[in-house]
Design a protein around this motif. Structure first.
Motif, mmCIF file in Angstrom:
data_model
loop_
_atom_site.group_PDB
_atom_site.id
_atom_site.type_symbol
_atom_site.label_atom_id
_atom_site.label_comp_id
_atom_site.label_asym_id
_atom_site.label_seq_id
_atom_site.Cartn_x
_atom_site.Cartn_y
_atom_site.Cartn_z
ATOM 1 N N TYR A 552 23.267 -10.658 -0.783
ATOM 2 C CA TYR A 552 22.821 -10.001 0.445
ATOM 3 C C TYR A 552 23.217 -8.522 0.429
ATOM 4 O O TYR A 552 24.339 -8.174 0.044
ATOM 5 N N PHE A 553 22.270 -7.659 0.838
ATOM 6 C CA PHE A 553 22.560 -6.237 0.988
ATOM 7 C C PHE A 553 22.147 -5.807 2.393
ATOM 8 O O PHE A 553 20.970 -5.930 2.761
ATOM 9 N N PRO A 554 23.088 -5.305 3.192
ATOM 10 C CA PRO A 554 22.723 -4.879 4.549
ATOM 11 C C PRO A 554 21.754 -3.694 4.490
ATOM 12 O O PRO A 554 21.982 -2.754 3.721
ATOM 13 N N PHE A 555 20.704 -3.752 5.284
ATOM 14 C CA PHE A 555 19.653 -2.737 5.202
ATOM 15 C C PHE A 555 19.122 -2.460 6.593
ATOM 16 O O PHE A 555 18.942 -3.369 7.400
ATOM 17 N N SER A 556 18.870 -1.188 6.894
ATOM 18 C CA SER A 556 18.264 -0.807 8.169
ATOM 19 C C SER A 556 16.795 -0.501 7.955
ATOM 20 O O SER A 556 16.443 0.474 7.275
ATOM 21 N N GLU A 557 15.924 -1.352 8.534
ATOM 22 C CA GLU A 557 14.475 -1.109 8.428
ATOM 23 C C GLU A 557 14.106 0.191 9.136
ATOM 24 O O GLU A 557 13.261 0.953 8.669
ATOM 25 N N GLU A 558 14.778 0.447 10.253
ATOM 26 C CA GLU A 558 14.470 1.644 11.036
ATOM 27 C C GLU A 558 14.754 2.918 10.237
ATOM 28 O O GLU A 558 13.931 3.833 10.164
ATOM 29 N N LYS A 559 15.921 2.975 9.596
ATOM 30 C CA LYS A 559 16.308 4.187 8.878
ATOM 31 C C LYS A 559 15.943 4.125 7.397
ATOM 32 O O LYS A 559 16.080 5.108 6.675
ATOM 33 N N GLN A 560 15.524 2.938 6.948
ATOM 34 C CA GLN A 560 15.157 2.742 5.544
ATOM 35 C C GLN A 560 16.309 3.107 4.604
ATOM 36 O O GLN A 560 16.134 3.787 3.592
ATOM 37 N N ILE A 561 17.501 2.646 4.996
ATOM 38 C CA ILE A 561 18.676 2.865 4.135
ATOM 39 C C ILE A 561 19.486 1.584 4.037
ATOM 40 O O ILE A 561 19.485 0.756 4.958
#
Length: 768
Positions: A552-561
């Motif tokens: 698992y890698f935490p990812f922000s769809e909003e910021k695309q990071i």
């Protein structure tokens, strides 16, 4: 406010004017070493003001019992202290019965201190008016020999200016020393014998607990106006010290001088029952050569080092001084001649951090030593970890891991974990990944695969076993997660799913699997030997694959990071530019609770992953992550600015890259973090080298070839460096109009320049 008293100079570190408030800082900055021993730049004569006395012998340490946590399961019982060793540099000086002491002198004029990096010596000169009104001129020069690495030499002279005077030199040895850094104020040294013979003196001492046996030694000769004079010394000794006093009536304007040779022999290199005999041998060699011949050999030895490792910069003296200071200190700390040694974060310049080995070696130092020495030096650093594999398995076992899982220590002297802050010791487990990455990096750069079947595979298997067991399956996420960690950013402790840690864990498992497969098909005898030893079966490999494929890698769809960790966006995201300068550095101004809840990043964390694995991310992804994370980064780790400099250069942000370069190269010279009095940041200095070679030079290994995308800051006219790549010596010279490549070696070399292949003929110059 950064300090700014160091005079800009291309080849020297220079201080002019005596200021008691700068003494401790200068003791760090002017430190000298030769790979086998080192010392802070303490004065030879007595100094009664605040000072940090420090002489150190490589590999000699004391297991100082920890103050907290040692009763908890898995907690290290001790913290390995870098030991202040018996003092051999001391020379008490009295003039007409008055002690020379810069802290009590009426006036100190013309004070000048110089660390000459080109030739490897330290000098000091001044005029002093003593309490008894006698005016004297003093000159001192010393170095630690690279040729005879158990010996140091001092040349010290006094010239009475105002009157004739009785001058007494009292060279001494003293084993009654203490550590600046100690948990319980223990005695670290047990003096066994104090003796003298002819003009030589010896102190045999051993460390408590670890029982390193040492002999500290000295021999001196005195001169008037350059001519040796025979003066029978007055000898005094007690249970911890011995001194020889050489008294002489010196006429006004005459120069009275002493040459003192001293140093250490240790039972790691000699029979512990023959240390005095070994000391006599090395003293006889040193005195036979004499100060001037040894100094000449020192200059030649440093010339050989610089011929390969120098980076020259024209048009920017501060930048030039910064990189040479970094390269000089790295070579003073470790020369690759003893595979039992490693590169401590303070080297021989202080005691903070303890231990001699951190993940800094694998992440930052190995590239420097691979390219500026020969690949055997880098291979020795890898073998150092292989030799500690059993201890790494023991360390993991103490934490409940089984079946040969290996957790390398955060801090060590002998392979055993000796760091005792739980949030680092138990949780900063990304260090394991740096050790695997170094094996990959070594093979990628040198082309030497032989280390992996011979030794490296066992290390990779132990590390992969650890990551598989450390991951937890989350049914909520239907992924493997890694809980309760501290990433490189130590301003967040006990977080879940640190991106850098998770990414490294996945990469380590995949890299181990790839090498198991390769060795099975190409090195069957090594494969059989290793498998017989580690008992690795298909069922276990399937568990590894499950973890790697479903990490698992935490990812922000909003910021695309990718998020630094699960909860990063829950923080109050106020960037560093809104922090008042009076609040910096936050690690000296804020409570730890406040730091942990803040968004502020101590050093490159997610971006450290982008640095290691840049081929696996696009430039657009790097830019997005750089733009998001750098504004929250306070760079209060010495390991931070270099990574940001490299990445800024890759993104063509040369102004930022240059600013970060200056910060990393002058971190200690300008004391950015207000802590240089504790010692220098040796391991991060390798990052400074990387910021030029990999940052501005754009050096990478691509498609099994050296690749360059050269750039140059507008502040520079030109810069050049050399690298040793697979037995080819390549010199790279970059100026504002282009780049030149010059090859030494027996065969042609194909490289990539701005992604286009070019061939350089041997002993020829190519201009691009």
């Amino acid at each position: 406010m950064n300090q700014d008293y160091i005079k800009p100079d291309n080849w020297s570190v220079i201080e002019e004017g005596f200021n008691a408030e700068r003494v401790k800082s200068s003791e760090s900055l002017f430190s000298i070493g030769n790979g086998a021993m080192g010392q802070r730049a303490n004065f030879e004569e007595q100094y009664s003001g605040p000072t940090f006395q420090g002489s150190y012998i490589a590999g000699v340490y004391y297991p100082d019992k920890t103050r907290v946590g040692w009763w908890k399961n898995g907690y290290p019982e001790y913290f390995a202290k870098v030991l202040n060793a018996p003092n051999w540099i001391g020379i008490n000086v009295s003039v007409n019965g008055e002690q020379l002491d810069l802290h009590t002198c009426k006036v100190v004029d013309n004070f000048r201190r110089e660390l000459n990096m080109k030739a490897g010596w330290l000098s000091r000169s001044f005029t002093a008016t003593l309490q008894n009104n006698v005016v004297i001129e003093v000159e001192a020069k010393r170095f630690l020999s690279l040729e005879l690495d158990e010996v140091g030499a001092i040349e010290y002279s006094v010239k009475p200016i105002s009157t004739d005077a009785e001058v007494v030199f009292q060279p001494y040895l003293d084993s009654g020393i203490t550590n600046e850094d100690t948990n319980w104020d223990d005695e670290f040294w047990d003096t066994l014998k104090v003796c003298n013979e002819n003009n030589q003196a010896f102190i045999e001492a051993k460390t408590m607990k670890t029982e390193f046996h040492t002999c500290t030694f000295m021999e001196s000769e005195v001169f008037v106006n350059g001519t040796a004079v025979a003066i029978k010394p007055v000898i005094e000794s007690d249970s911890n010290s011995i001194s020889f006093s050489y008294s002489n009536q010196v006429k006004q304007g005459e120069t009275y001088a002493i040459n003192k040779f001293g140093g250490y022999v240790v039972d790691t290199n000699h029979d512990k029952n023959e240390l005095i005999s070994a000391a006599k041998n090395v003293l006889n060699l040193a005195t036979e050569k004499g100060f001037d011949v040894l100094l000449d050999e020192q200059k030649q030895a440093w010339e050989r080092i610089w011929s390969m490792s120098d980076i020259s910069i024209s048009g920017d003296v501060k930048a030039q001084q910064g990189i040479r200071f970094n390269i000089f200190q790295l070579n003073q700390t470790y020369l690759g001649e003893d595979s039992r040694l490693n590169i401590g974060p303070k080297g021989f310049t202080g005691e903070k951090y303890g231990g001699s080995t951190y993940w800094d070696t694998e992440a930052y130092c190995i590239p420097f030593y691979m390219a500026t020495k020969d690949q055997n030096v880098a291979r020795s650093l890898l073998e150092y970890r292989y030799n500690h594999l059993e201890k790494a398995i023991e360390n993991a076992g103490k934490l409940g891991f089984t079946n040969g899982a290996a957790l390398y220590p955060m801090v060590t002297m002998n392979g055993e974990e000796c760091h005792n802050e739980w949030e680092i010791t138990f949780e900063e487990i990304h260090r394991n990944g740096a050790i695997a990455f170094a094996i990959f990096n070594y093979h990628r750069y040198t082309g030497d695969y032989s280390y992996i079947p011979e030794k490296g595979l066992e290390v990779l298997i132990g590390i992969a076993r650890f990551w598989q067991q450390r991951a937890t399956f989350s049914s909520a996420k239907n992924k493997y997660v890694i809980l309760g960690v501290t990433g490189p950013n130590e301003y967040e402790n006990n977080v879940n799913n640190n991106f850098y840690t998770n990414y490294l864990a996945q990469w380590c498992i995949n890299y181990a699997l790839e090498n198991i497969s390769k060795i099975e098909s190409e090195y069957p005898s090594d494969f059989a030997r290793v498998m017989n030893k580690v008992k690795l079966e298909e069922a276990e490999l399937n568990k590894w694959k499950a973890v790697a494929e479903n990490m698992y890698f935490p990812f922000s769809e909003e910021k695309q990071i990718y998020l630094q960790q699960d909860g990063f966006l829950d923080k109050e995201l106020i960037t560093v530019d809104h922090l008042e300068k009076a609040q910096r550095p936050i690690n000296q101004k804020w409570s730890w609770d406040r730091i942990l809840r803040s968004p502020y990043i101590k050093q490159a964390d997610t971006l450290q992953g982008f640095y290691f694995f840049e081929d696996q991310f696009s430039n657009e992804e790097l830019e997005r992550h750089f733009d998001f994370y750098e504004p929250f980064t306070v760079h209060e780790s010495s390991l931070s600015p270099c990574v940001h400099s490299i990445q800024a250069a890759k993104l063509d942000r040369m102004e930022q890259a240059y600013t970060f370069y200056l910060r990393t190269s002058r971190l200690d010279l300008d004391d950015y973090n207000n802590e240089v009095h504790e010692g220098l940041h040796i391991t991060s200095m390798a990052g400074t080298w990387m910021s030029i070679v990999e940052g501005f030079g754009g050096m990478r290994v691509k498609d099994d070839m050296l690749s360059f995308t050269p750039k140059i800051p507008k502040e520079w006219d030109e810069y050049s460096f050399k690298v040793n790549f697979r037995h080819h010596i390549l010199k790279v010279n970059v100026n504002q109009s282009g780049a030149k490549f010059e090859l030494e070696g027996d065969s042609d070399l194909q490289i990539l320049v701005n992604n286009s292949p070019v061939t350089i003929s041997r002993n020829s110059l190519l201009t691009v």
